[in-house]
Scaffold this active site. Sequence first.
Site, PDB file in Angstrom:
ATOM      1  N   ASP A  86       4.117  10.965   5.686  1.00 43.15           N
ATOM      2  CA  ASP A  86       4.153   9.441   5.603  1.00 43.15           C
ATOM      3  C   ASP A  86       5.852   8.899   5.483  1.00 43.15           C
ATOM      4  O   ASP A  86       5.917   7.860   5.319  1.00 43.15           O
ATOM      5  CB  ASP A  86       3.395   8.839   4.356  1.00 43.15           C
ATOM      6  CG  ASP A  86       2.072   9.229   4.610  1.00 43.15           C
ATOM      7  OD1 ASP A  86       1.467   9.288   5.781  1.00 43.15           O
ATOM      8  OD2 ASP A  86       1.277   9.027   3.706  1.00 43.15           O
ATOM      9  N   ARG A  88       5.022   0.943   6.686  1.00 39.46           N
ATOM     10  CA  ARG A  88       6.326   1.923   6.548  1.00 39.46           C
ATOM     11  C   ARG A  88       7.381   1.609   7.494  1.00 39.46           C
ATOM     12  O   ARG A  88       8.622   1.954   7.031  1.00 39.46           O
ATOM     13  CB  ARG A  88       5.746   3.416   6.209  1.00 39.46           C
ATOM     14  CG  ARG A  88       4.580   3.525   5.321  1.00 39.46           C
ATOM     15  CD  ARG A  88       4.540   4.929   5.013  1.00 39.46           C
ATOM     16  NE  ARG A  88       3.256   5.203   4.300  1.00 39.46           N
ATOM     17  CZ  ARG A  88       3.303   4.965   3.014  1.00 39.46           C
ATOM     18  NH1 ARG A  88       4.100   4.510   2.249  1.00 39.46           N
ATOM     19  NH2 ARG A  88       2.085   5.147   2.400  1.00 39.46           N
ATOM     20  N   ARG A 100      -8.367   7.951  -5.147  1.00 35.41           N
ATOM     21  CA  ARG A 100      -9.064   8.912  -5.671  1.00 35.41           C
ATOM     22  C   ARG A 100      -9.628   8.486  -6.989  1.00 35.41           C
ATOM     23  O   ARG A 100     -10.766   8.950  -7.515  1.00 35.41           O
ATOM     24  CB  ARG A 100      -8.578   9.919  -5.537  1.00 35.41           C
ATOM     25  CG  ARG A 100      -8.226  10.545  -4.303  1.00 35.41           C
ATOM     26  CD  ARG A 100      -7.207  11.506  -4.131  1.00 35.41           C
ATOM     27  NE  ARG A 100      -7.228  12.283  -2.707  1.00 35.41           N
ATOM     28  CZ  ARG A 100      -6.516  11.530  -1.569  1.00 35.41           C
ATOM     29  NH1 ARG A 100      -6.210  10.645  -1.581  1.00 35.41           N
ATOM     30  NH2 ARG A 100      -6.622  12.374  -0.428  1.00 35.41           N
TER      31      ARG A 100
HETATM   32  C1  S3P Z   1      -3.585  10.675   3.025  1.00 35.19           C
HETATM   33  C2  S3P Z   1      -3.449  11.552   3.807  1.00 35.19           C
HETATM   34  C3  S3P Z   1      -2.562  11.555   4.934  1.00 35.19           C
HETATM   35  C4  S3P Z   1      -1.469  10.425   4.728  1.00 35.19           C
HETATM   36  C5  S3P Z   1      -2.369   8.989   4.393  1.00 35.19           C
HETATM   37  C6  S3P Z   1      -2.959   9.110   2.938  1.00 35.19           C
HETATM   38  C7  S3P Z   1      -4.631  10.789   1.638  1.00 35.19           C
HETATM   39  O1  S3P Z   1      -3.360  11.373   6.033  1.00 35.19           O
HETATM   40  O2  S3P Z   1      -0.901  10.097   5.991  1.00 35.19           O
HETATM   41  O3  S3P Z   1      -1.414   8.049   4.137  1.00 35.19           O
HETATM   42  O4  S3P Z   1      -4.598  10.018   0.784  1.00 35.19           O
HETATM   43  O5  S3P Z   1      -5.432  11.687   1.781  1.00 35.19           O
HETATM   44  P1  S3P Z   1      -3.830  12.609   6.925  1.00 35.19           P
HETATM   45  O6  S3P Z   1      -4.664  13.181   6.049  1.00 35.19           O
HETATM   46  O7  S3P Z   1      -4.550  11.811   8.350  1.00 35.19           O
HETATM   47  O8  S3P Z   1      -2.399  13.122   7.353  1.00 35.19           O
END
Ligand code: S3P
Length: 439
Positions: A320, A392, A32
């Site tokens: 995660d 992971r 981000r």
């Molecule tokens: C993330 C959101 C999650 C997570 C991914 C990172 C993010 O995914 O599993 O590792 O940075 O917004 P989902 O939105 O598909 O759950």
Amino acid sequence: MSNQENLTYVVQPGGRLSGNIRVPGDKSISHRTIMLGSLAEGVTTVSGFLEGEDALATLAVFRAMGVTIDGPNNGNLIIHGVGMHGLKAPEKTLNVGNSGTSIRLLSGLLSGQSFTVTMEGDASLAKRPMQRVTEPLMAMGARIQSKEGKPPLTIHGGHQLNGINYTLPMASAQVKSCLLLAGMYASGETCITEPAPTRDHTERMLNGMGYPVSVEANQIRIQGGGKLYAINIDVPADISSATFFMVGAAITPGSDVTLEHVGMNPTRTGVITILQQMGAEITIQNERLTGGEPVADIRVRYQPLTGIHIPEDQVPLAIDEFPALFIAAASADGETVLTGAEELRVKESDRIQVMADGLQALGITAIPTADGMKIHGGKFAGGVVDSHGDHRIAMSFAMAALIANDTIIINDCANVATSFPGFVTLAKAAGVRIESTNG
Ligand code: S3P
């Protein structure tokens, strides 16, 4: 990525974890910083940036769209923002590697541009569902082509987006963030309703950079046509990377580790709640705020764990962390049951199936279900497990080896570099008897 396809970990039992450990920067926040810093007015400086392949893929995408980014240099970056409408058409297809966050968030952001872009990724990404973003984006007016709902995606720019009122069909921060980024370019208001709280780094960073996002109960609202202003961002250590050491210490007699400067955003701390419910001894120290995100040091000491039924409301807050939590469950006394976690089937691998296969290969009774797993705690035998290229999963089984009866060999580990560069070195320093071999 490709020259290390055969990377294998060989992990001997008998270690225990100790000392102070700082794991690399948060992956979600690192993505981000690049996206929002690039669109801001002015120069954004970043420290603690994750120099892993996923975040670096996002960085390369913005460079390809004309943004000047200095670094990364020891986690420091300088992003010369081009403003909301300053991106340029890239010359080539954008390759985002293994990164679901890149492709899903960028789909929203790129739907608002005036040019056309194609995004593709690796074999794992090519299997992951993209309708969850393309459907609401197309309802906003975007034109997107996919390969039967999967990557590659071609986003045809130059189409006016309209705000949308959208209820997410699943708890997904990637979909929410995608729609917020598209919402910045849409006419009127975009309102997203979440079925359950998910990580809110996008909302926090947008507000921190002067683009108002309102959050009331489970509704998130953004108005199109605003601007972002450059700030300084300190990226905390990634709680998802810290998790491997938390679990390693929690299951290994004699362990005592402190994870430093870890992001403690309440939408990410499900792993702590779950481990504590299993009986882990975890102390949160030195709580503070950095750049709108809470951080703390987390001390974990060994204490025997007990199986639990994991509360479903914790699932999105630990989404995660389940590969590592399954290792904790496999070493706990009694049965652990996970339900309501069908999203695990569409991560970098099918984390329910791949973890169940790996646990079974090590002699643990693990029964996969459609939306979770039942695990009977036991003793890990030695053996060979296949991570299926899932970072992971590879790191989780490395921690299992601490308390196994014999050597654990983990295949297909190169993708650890997507989220945790330097894992083997740090794990060794902390007390894991791990070597990596190539070939
Ligand atoms: C993330 C959101 C999650 C997570 C991914 C990172 C993010 O995914 O599993 O590792 O940075 O917004 P989902 O939105 O598909 O759950």
